[in-house]
Design a protein around this motif. Structure first.
Motif, PDB file in Angstrom:
ATOM      1  N   GLU A 157       0.829  -1.207   0.000  1.00 20.19           N
ATOM      2  CA  GLU A 157       0.000   0.000   0.000  1.00 20.19           C
ATOM      3  C   GLU A 157       0.863   1.255   0.000  1.00 20.19           C
ATOM      4  N   ALA A 158       1.919   1.244   0.801  1.00 23.26           N
ATOM      5  CA  ALA A 158       2.815   2.408   0.851  1.00 23.26           C
ATOM      6  C   ALA A 158       3.489   2.623  -0.499  1.00 23.26           C
ATOM      7  N   ALA A 159       3.907   1.551  -1.134  1.00 26.52           N
ATOM      8  CA  ALA A 159       4.550   1.658  -2.443  1.00 26.52           C
ATOM      9  C   ALA A 159       3.592   2.296  -3.450  1.00 26.52           C
ATOM     10  N   LEU A 160       2.362   1.825  -3.473  1.00 25.71           N
ATOM     11  CA  LEU A 160       1.366   2.370  -4.404  1.00 25.71           C
ATOM     12  C   LEU A 160       1.125   3.858  -4.177  1.00 25.71           C
ATOM     13  N   MET A 161       0.892   4.228  -2.949  1.00 23.37           N
ATOM     14  CA  MET A 161       0.492   5.604  -2.676  1.00 23.37           C
ATOM     15  C   MET A 161       1.653   6.578  -2.713  1.00 23.37           C
ATOM     16  N   GLU A 162       2.773   6.207  -2.150  1.00 23.71           N
ATOM     17  CA  GLU A 162       3.883   7.157  -2.125  1.00 23.71           C
ATOM     18  C   GLU A 162       4.517   7.332  -3.501  1.00 23.71           C
ATOM     19  N   ALA A 163       4.510   6.283  -4.312  1.00 23.40           N
ATOM     20  CA  ALA A 163       4.980   6.441  -5.696  1.00 23.40           C
ATOM     21  C   ALA A 163       4.055   7.402  -6.429  1.00 23.40           C
ATOM     22  N   ARG A 164       2.782   7.358  -6.115  1.00 22.57           N
ATOM     23  CA  ARG A 164       1.807   8.280  -6.711  1.00 22.57           C
ATOM     24  C   ARG A 164       2.049   9.704  -6.230  1.00 22.57           C
ATOM     25  N   VAL A 165       2.279   9.862  -4.931  1.00 18.27           N
ATOM     26  CA  VAL A 165       2.492  11.192  -4.360  1.00 18.27           C
ATOM     27  C   VAL A 165       3.734  11.848  -4.961  1.00 18.27           C
ATOM     28  N   PHE A 166       4.842  11.118  -4.964  1.00 22.96           N
ATOM     29  CA  PHE A 166       6.106  11.677  -5.424  1.00 22.96           C
ATOM     30  C   PHE A 166       6.315  11.547  -6.936  1.00 22.96           C
ATOM     31  N   ASN A 167       5.538  10.679  -7.564  1.00 23.93           N
ATOM     32  CA  ASN A 167       5.724  10.355  -8.972  1.00 23.93           C
ATOM     33  C   ASN A 167       7.168   9.948  -9.244  1.00 23.93           C
ATOM     34  N   GLU A 168       7.677   9.154  -8.319  1.00 22.33           N
ATOM     35  CA  GLU A 168       9.040   8.630  -8.409  1.00 22.33           C
ATOM     36  C   GLU A 168       9.029   7.174  -7.975  1.00 22.33           C
ATOM     37  N   LYS A 169      10.060   6.439  -8.406  1.00 20.80           N
ATOM     38  CA  LYS A 169      10.108   5.007  -8.145  1.00 20.80           C
ATOM     39  C   LYS A 169      10.704   4.649  -6.781  1.00 20.80           C
ATOM     40  N   TRP A 170      11.388   5.587  -6.130  1.00 16.69           N
ATOM     41  CA  TRP A 170      12.062   5.243  -4.885  1.00 16.69           C
ATOM     42  C   TRP A 170      11.137   4.653  -3.815  1.00 16.69           C
ATOM     43  N   PRO A 171       9.866   5.080  -3.677  1.00 14.27           N
ATOM     44  CA  PRO A 171       9.031   4.440  -2.660  1.00 14.27           C
ATOM     45  C   PRO A 171       8.817   2.942  -2.929  1.00 14.27           C
ATOM     46  N   ILE A 172       8.752   2.582  -4.197  1.00 13.64           N
ATOM     47  CA  ILE A 172       8.576   1.173  -4.554  1.00 13.64           C
ATOM     48  C   ILE A 172       9.853   0.398  -4.231  1.00 13.64           C
ATOM     49  N   GLU A 173      10.988   0.980  -4.570  1.00 23.61           N
ATOM     50  CA  GLU A 173      12.272   0.327  -4.287  1.00 23.61           C
ATOM     51  C   GLU A 173      12.484   0.176  -2.783  1.00 23.61           C
ATOM     52  N   THR A 174      12.109   1.193  -2.024  1.00 24.19           N
ATOM     53  CA  THR A 174      12.233   1.139  -0.563  1.00 24.19           C
ATOM     54  C   THR A 174      11.293   0.082   0.011  1.00 24.19           C
ATOM     55  N   ALA A 175      10.060   0.058  -0.481  1.00 27.28           N
ATOM     56  CA  ALA A 175       9.088  -0.936  -0.008  1.00 27.28           C
ATOM     57  C   ALA A 175       9.568  -2.356  -0.325  1.00 27.28           C
ATOM     58  N   ARG A 176      10.205  -2.533  -1.478  1.00 28.07           N
ATOM     59  CA  ARG A 176      10.712  -3.863  -1.834  1.00 28.07           C
ATOM     60  C   ARG A 176      11.831  -4.276  -0.883  1.00 28.07           C
ATOM     61  N   ALA A 177      12.760  -3.365  -0.604  1.00 22.24           N
ATOM     62  CA  ALA A 177      13.861  -3.670   0.313  1.00 22.24           C
ATOM     63  C   ALA A 177      13.326  -3.980   1.708  1.00 22.24           C
ATOM     64  N   MET A 178      12.363  -3.220   2.161  1.00 22.77           N
ATOM     65  CA  MET A 178      11.779  -3.463   3.478  1.00 22.77           C
ATOM     66  C   MET A 178      11.004  -4.782   3.494  1.00 22.77           C
ATOM     67  N   SER A 179      10.362  -5.115   2.394  1.00 24.00           N
ATOM     68  CA  SER A 179       9.638  -6.392   2.293  1.00 24.00           C
ATOM     69  C   SER A 179      10.626  -7.557   2.380  1.00 24.00           C
ATOM     70  N   GLU A 180      11.761  -7.437   1.721  1.00 22.49           N
ATOM     71  CA  GLU A 180      12.794  -8.481   1.813  1.00 22.49           C
ATOM     72  C   GLU A 180      13.229  -8.670   3.254  1.00 22.49           C
ATOM     73  N   GLU A 181      13.432  -7.581   3.988  1.00 18.60           N
ATOM     74  CA  GLU A 181      13.827  -7.662   5.402  1.00 18.60           C
ATOM     75  C   GLU A 181      12.745  -8.355   6.221  1.00 18.60           C
ATOM     76  N   ILE A 182      11.519  -8.015   5.987  1.00 21.77           N
ATOM     77  CA  ILE A 182      10.394  -8.629   6.718  1.00 21.77           C
ATOM     78  C   ILE A 182      10.383 -10.138   6.472  1.00 21.77           C
ATOM     79  N   ILE A 183      10.558 -10.537   5.231  1.00 24.74           N
ATOM     80  CA  ILE A 183      10.553 -11.968   4.892  1.00 24.74           C
ATOM     81  C   ILE A 183      11.750 -12.675   5.493  1.00 24.74           C
ATOM     82  N   GLU A 184      12.922 -12.069   5.417  1.00 18.69           N
ATOM     83  CA  GLU A 184      14.144 -12.671   5.970  1.00 18.69           C
ATOM     84  C   GLU A 184      14.044 -12.885   7.486  1.00 18.69           C
ATOM     85  N   LYS A 185      13.452 -11.940   8.179  1.00 22.18           N
ATOM     86  CA  LYS A 185      13.313 -12.052   9.639  1.00 22.18           C
ATOM     87  C   LYS A 185      12.287 -13.090  10.036  1.00 22.18           C
ATOM     88  N   GLY A 186      11.433 -13.459   9.070  1.00 16.50           N
ATOM     89  CA  GLY A 186      10.451 -14.527   9.298  1.00 16.50           C
ATOM     90  C   GLY A 186       9.386 -14.131  10.234  1.00 16.50           C
TER      91      GLY A 186
END
Length: 186
Positions: A157-186
């Motif tokens: 949800e954050a990736a969708l909305m913040e990419a819309r707000v900023f019209n930039e890809k960094w929120p999606i890239e940040t959300a992906r990195a944070m998602s990887e951390e969440i999955i790794e921590k189990g």
């Protein structure tokens, strides 16, 4: 060549206009003009703009889920299936038609009196959360699958909305990195 059914033409046209211009900035007359449908024909299918709005929300969900399912299904079992959701957002962002989440865009425009649309948005958000939970349970080992699914859902949800707000890809890239951390921590 036979024209598509009236209801289908109205929904497809309204979906394009509502997503591109906004629900409140799109009038019934514009939908009718662009779809080539007469007002009397529209009223055989819809009693109000809100009913068209509900069909728009459903149409957008169906179309998005087809693309998202294809992206997820193309990944091997495991972490890749979960990350495919954020990767799908990145693809959507780069498509040239990205305007964020249709549901959240709409909820920002409607009033509390638009109960039918509000109920549909809540149904869609609950369905997406349930989808995340299924994906977590089927693809990774998590101490608390529900908590992981909720966190991943929030990243989406954050990736969708913040990419819309900023019209930039960094929120999606940040959300992906944070998602990887969440999955790794189990």
């Amino acid at each position: 060549m036979k024209k598509r059914p009236v209801k289908e033409r109205i929904v497809e046209t309204a979906s394009e206009l509502f997503y591109k211009n906004g629900y409140n900035r799109t009038g019934i007359n514009e939908i009718l003009e662009k779809s080539g449908v007469a007002k009397a024909s529209m009223y055989q299918h819809f009693r109000s703009k809100e009913e068209i709005g509900v069909e728009y929300l459903i149409h957008m969900e169906i179309e998005a889920n087809k693309k998202l399912s294809a992206r997820i299904d193309a990944q091997p079992k495991g972490k890749a299936k979960l990350l495919a959701i954020i990767d799908h957002v990145a693809d959507f962002f780069e498509s040239g038609s990205f305007r964020g989440c249709w549901s959240l865009n709409t909820i920002a425009e409607i009033s509390k009196d638009d109960k039918l649309m509000m109920e549909e948005i809540i149904r869609q958000k609950k369905a997406m959360k349930a989808w995340f939970l299924r994906l977590v349970e089927e693809n990774v080992t998590a101490k608390d699958p529900s908590d992981m699914a909720n966190r991943l859902y929030m990243m989406y949800e954050a990736a969708l909305m913040e990419a819309r707000v900023f019209n930039e890809k960094w929120p999606i890239e940040t959300a992906r990195a944070m998602s990887e951390e969440i999955i790794e921590k189990g």
